[in-house]
Design an enzyme around this catalytic site. Structure first.
Site, PDB file in Angstrom:
ATOM      1  N   GLN A   1       0.824  -1.161   0.152  1.00  0.00           N
ATOM      2  CA  GLN A   1       0.114  -0.067   0.175  1.00  0.00           C
ATOM      3  C   GLN A   1       0.959   1.275  -0.057  1.00  0.00           C
ATOM      4  O   GLN A   1       1.801   1.323   0.793  1.00  0.00           O
ATOM      5  CB  GLN A   1      -1.016   0.093   1.267  1.00  0.00           C
TER       6      GLN A   1
ATOM      7  N   LYS B   1      -6.635 -13.855   9.409  1.00  0.00           N
ATOM      8  CA  LYS B   1      -7.496 -13.915   8.347  1.00  0.00           C
ATOM      9  C   LYS B   1      -6.930 -14.706   7.151  1.00  0.00           C
ATOM     10  O   LYS B   1      -7.417 -15.300   6.440  1.00  0.00           O
ATOM     11  CB  LYS B   1      -8.019 -12.452   7.638  1.00  0.00           C
ATOM     12  N   HIS B   2      -5.812 -14.443   6.921  1.00  0.00           N
ATOM     13  CA  HIS B   2      -5.171 -14.808   5.628  1.00  0.00           C
ATOM     14  C   HIS B   2      -4.002 -15.734   6.001  1.00  0.00           C
ATOM     15  O   HIS B   2      -3.814 -16.962   5.418  1.00  0.00           O
ATOM     16  CB  HIS B   2      -4.327 -13.729   4.686  1.00  0.00           C
TER      17      HIS B   2
ATOM     18  N   PHE C   1      -2.899  -5.021  13.533  1.00  0.00           N
ATOM     19  CA  PHE C   1      -2.988  -4.998  11.954  1.00  0.00           C
ATOM     20  C   PHE C   1      -2.191  -6.615  11.725  1.00  0.00           C
ATOM     21  O   PHE C   1      -2.975  -7.279  10.927  1.00  0.00           O
ATOM     22  CB  PHE C   1      -1.900  -3.979  11.279  1.00  0.00           C
TER      23      PHE C   1
ATOM     24  N   HIS D   1       0.698  -4.592   2.995  1.00  0.00           N
ATOM     25  CA  HIS D   1      -0.452  -4.864   3.518  1.00  0.00           C
ATOM     26  C   HIS D   1      -0.768  -6.379   3.812  1.00  0.00           C
ATOM     27  O   HIS D   1      -1.280  -6.767   5.057  1.00  0.00           O
ATOM     28  CB  HIS D   1      -1.727  -4.298   2.392  1.00  0.00           C
TER      29      HIS D   1
ATOM     30  N   HIS E   1      -4.776  -9.163  12.457  1.00  0.00           N
ATOM     31  CA  HIS E   1      -5.550  -9.499  11.664  1.00  0.00           C
ATOM     32  C   HIS E   1      -5.009 -10.179  10.439  1.00  0.00           C
ATOM     33  O   HIS E   1      -5.806 -10.986   9.919  1.00  0.00           O
ATOM     34  CB  HIS E   1      -6.356  -7.998  11.180  1.00  0.00           C
ATOM     35  N   GLU E   2      -4.221  -9.912   9.849  1.00  0.00           N
ATOM     36  CA  GLU E   2      -3.578 -10.320   8.471  1.00  0.00           C
ATOM     37  C   GLU E   2      -3.003 -11.835   8.866  1.00  0.00           C
ATOM     38  O   GLU E   2      -3.402 -12.788   7.902  1.00  0.00           O
ATOM     39  CB  GLU E   2      -2.257  -9.493   8.071  1.00  0.00           C
TER      40      GLU E   2
HETATM   41  P1  5GP Z   1     -11.881  -4.806  -0.172  1.00  0.00           P
HETATM   42  O1  5GP Z   1     -13.197  -5.247   0.150  1.00  0.00           O
HETATM   43  O2  5GP Z   1     -11.468  -3.575   0.677  1.00  0.00           O
HETATM   44  O3  5GP Z   1     -11.370  -4.755  -1.462  1.00  0.00           O
HETATM   45  O4  5GP Z   1     -11.123  -5.780   0.604  1.00  0.00           O
HETATM   46  C1  5GP Z   1     -11.221  -6.087   2.008  1.00  0.00           C
HETATM   47  C2  5GP Z   1     -10.228  -7.197   2.574  1.00  0.00           C
HETATM   48  O5  5GP Z   1     -10.910  -8.508   1.871  1.00  0.00           O
HETATM   49  C3  5GP Z   1      -8.696  -7.062   2.133  1.00  0.00           C
HETATM   50  O6  5GP Z   1      -8.008  -6.204   2.685  1.00  0.00           O
HETATM   51  C4  5GP Z   1      -8.506  -8.766   2.044  1.00  0.00           C
HETATM   52  O7  5GP Z   1      -8.267  -8.956   3.416  1.00  0.00           O
HETATM   53  C5  5GP Z   1      -9.709  -9.197   1.540  1.00  0.00           C
HETATM   54  N1  5GP Z   1      -9.587  -9.405  -0.088  1.00  0.00           N
HETATM   55  C6  5GP Z   1      -9.976  -8.721  -1.033  1.00  0.00           C
HETATM   56  N2  5GP Z   1     -10.016  -9.062  -2.099  1.00  0.00           N
HETATM   57  C7  5GP Z   1      -9.199 -10.026  -1.875  1.00  0.00           C
HETATM   58  C8  5GP Z   1      -8.864 -11.092  -3.058  1.00  0.00           C
HETATM   59  O8  5GP Z   1      -8.717 -10.960  -3.993  1.00  0.00           O
HETATM   60  N3  5GP Z   1      -8.004 -12.157  -2.551  1.00  0.00           N
HETATM   61  C9  5GP Z   1      -7.757 -12.452  -1.148  1.00  0.00           C
HETATM   62  N4  5GP Z   1      -7.029 -13.411  -0.645  1.00  0.00           N
HETATM   63  N5  5GP Z   1      -8.230 -11.471  -0.155  1.00  0.00           N
HETATM   64  C10 5GP Z   1      -9.222 -10.445  -0.660  1.00  0.00           C
HETATM   65  P1  5GP Z   2      -7.952  -6.452   5.233  1.00  0.00           P
HETATM   66  O1  5GP Z   2      -8.423  -5.144   4.541  1.00  0.00           O
HETATM   67  O2  5GP Z   2      -6.780  -6.944   5.112  1.00  0.00           O
HETATM   68  O3  5GP Z   2      -8.981  -7.576   5.487  1.00  0.00           O
HETATM   69  O4  5GP Z   2      -8.225  -5.834   6.584  1.00  0.00           O
HETATM   70  C1  5GP Z   2      -7.450  -4.686   6.838  1.00  0.00           C
HETATM   71  C2  5GP Z   2      -7.728  -4.465   8.341  1.00  0.00           C
HETATM   72  O5  5GP Z   2      -6.518  -4.006   9.086  1.00  0.00           O
HETATM   73  C3  5GP Z   2      -8.773  -3.740   8.601  1.00  0.00           C
HETATM   74  O6  5GP Z   2      -9.552  -3.864   9.816  1.00  0.00           O
HETATM   75  C4  5GP Z   2      -8.040  -2.313   8.975  1.00  0.00           C
HETATM   76  O7  5GP Z   2      -8.637  -1.337   9.861  1.00  0.00           O
HETATM   77  C5  5GP Z   2      -6.805  -2.641   9.556  1.00  0.00           C
HETATM   78  N1  5GP Z   2      -5.489  -2.034   9.549  1.00  0.00           N
HETATM   79  C6  5GP Z   2      -4.714  -1.638  10.085  1.00  0.00           C
HETATM   80  N2  5GP Z   2      -3.615  -0.931   9.609  1.00  0.00           N
HETATM   81  C7  5GP Z   2      -3.902  -0.839   8.236  1.00  0.00           C
HETATM   82  C8  5GP Z   2      -3.206  -0.205   7.428  1.00  0.00           C
HETATM   83  O8  5GP Z   2      -2.286   0.476   7.524  1.00  0.00           O
HETATM   84  N3  5GP Z   2      -3.951  -0.313   5.969  1.00  0.00           N
HETATM   85  C9  5GP Z   2      -4.769  -1.094   5.820  1.00  0.00           C
HETATM   86  N4  5GP Z   2      -5.478  -1.234   4.790  1.00  0.00           N
HETATM   87  N5  5GP Z   2      -5.721  -1.692   6.692  1.00  0.00           N
HETATM   88  C10 5GP Z   2      -5.068  -1.383   7.987  1.00  0.00           C
END
Ligand code: 5GP
Ligand code: 5GP
Length: 223
Positions: A31, A115-116, A108, A58, A111-112
């Site tokens: 990011q 979730k992943h 953060f 990220h 969470h990563e």
């Molecule tokens: P957003 O809906 O903001 O694009 O994505 C929210 C979160 O869903 C991302 O930060 C990530 O954790 C997950 N995510 C969104 N798109 C993808 C994808 O194509 N592949 C994977 N593995 N995770 C995703």
């Molecule tokens: P994802 O989009 O990977 O599912 O989730 C991102 C989560 O991590 C969200 O809950 C968001 O608030 C938190 N987060 C904490 N720090 C950051 C950051 O620097 N960038 C992003 N994209 N998400 C962050």
């Protein structure tokens, strides 16, 4: 016949041991902090201070070739800071959190991982997961790649095609670019997705791209 049996037995063992791969590739997502901060929602610098002007990590996200992805795969594997204590200072520099309220990154990273990371645990344990992401981030200096192509974080407008071309020239792989909007609604360069093999170490051509579309010309805000 004996060979066939041996192959079947080997496959069975792989499955039984749970080391069969349960995803097809990773998205490695970086990011641009200037864009995370330049929106109508605010950002907060981490407790350790303003991060360097660089693309931060990220996440490293297991994905399927179909475009869908697994998430939250193992509730019994919580993030454990003690497993990555030798990596924390690199994580603070290269994987900074910008969400509010200001944090130390643990929320953060938790969470990563949960979730992943728990969805690629059969290949990378927690230490391996964070180390792989840090090593991938060190392999490619996205800001340098863009600046070398005349694409500078100065609030200017650049064509999406020129951004993709610069990254493709440096990595050999076509990236996916995700945009967000500044408070006036202008599209800006937010995240860069590169695909990585299941070992978490080599960039590969993306089997499938995420959905979403940037306008043909986007801003690259300063940070
Ligand atoms: P957003 O809906 O903001 O694009 O994505 C929210 C979160 O869903 C991302 O930060 C990530 O954790 C997950 N995510 C969104 N798109 C993808 C994808 O194509 N592949 C994977 N593995 N995770 C995703
Ligand atoms: P994802 O989009 O990977 O599912 O989730 C991102 C989560 O991590 C969200 O809950 C968001 O608030 C938190 N987060 C904490 N720090 C950051 C950051 O620097 N960038 C992003 N994209 N998400 C962050």
């Amino acid at each position: 016949m004996a060979v066939k049996l041996a192959v079947i037995l080997a496959l069975f063992n792989l499955l039984a041991l749970g080391i069969a791969e349960d995803f097809d590739f990773f998205y490695f997502v970086q990011q641009w902090p200037g864009s995370y901060c330049d929106t109508s929602r605010s950002c907060c610098y981490p407790k350790s201070g303003k991060p360097a002007a660089a693309f931060g990590i990220h996440g490293l996200w297991p994905n399927y070739n179909s475009g869908s992805y697994p998430s939250n795969c193992d509730p019994d594997s919580p993030f454990d800071e003690s497993k990555v204590s030798d990596l924390i200072s690199r994580m603070q520099s290269n994987w900074p959190t910008l969400a509010c309220p200001s944090g130390d990154g643990l929320t953060f990273w938790t969470h990563e991982w949960e979730k992943h990371g728990t969805c690629s645990e059969s290949i990378l344990d927690q230490h391996g997961y964070f180390k792989s992401a840090l090593n991938l981030n060190a392999k490619i200096d996205l800001l340098k790649v863009l600046v070398d192509a005349g694409i500078e974080p100065n609030g200017g407008e650049y064509s999406l095609a020129s951004i993709k071309e610069a990254i493709e020239g440096a990595t050999g792989q076509t990236p996916f670019i995700e945009c967000n909007n500044d408070s006036s609604g202008n599209g800006q360069l937010y995240q860069v997705y590169l695909c990585v093999d299941t070992s978490g170490s080599e960039f590969i051509q993306c089997p499938v791209f995420p959905r979403g579309k940037c306008p043909p010309t986007i801003q690259f805000p300063s940070f």
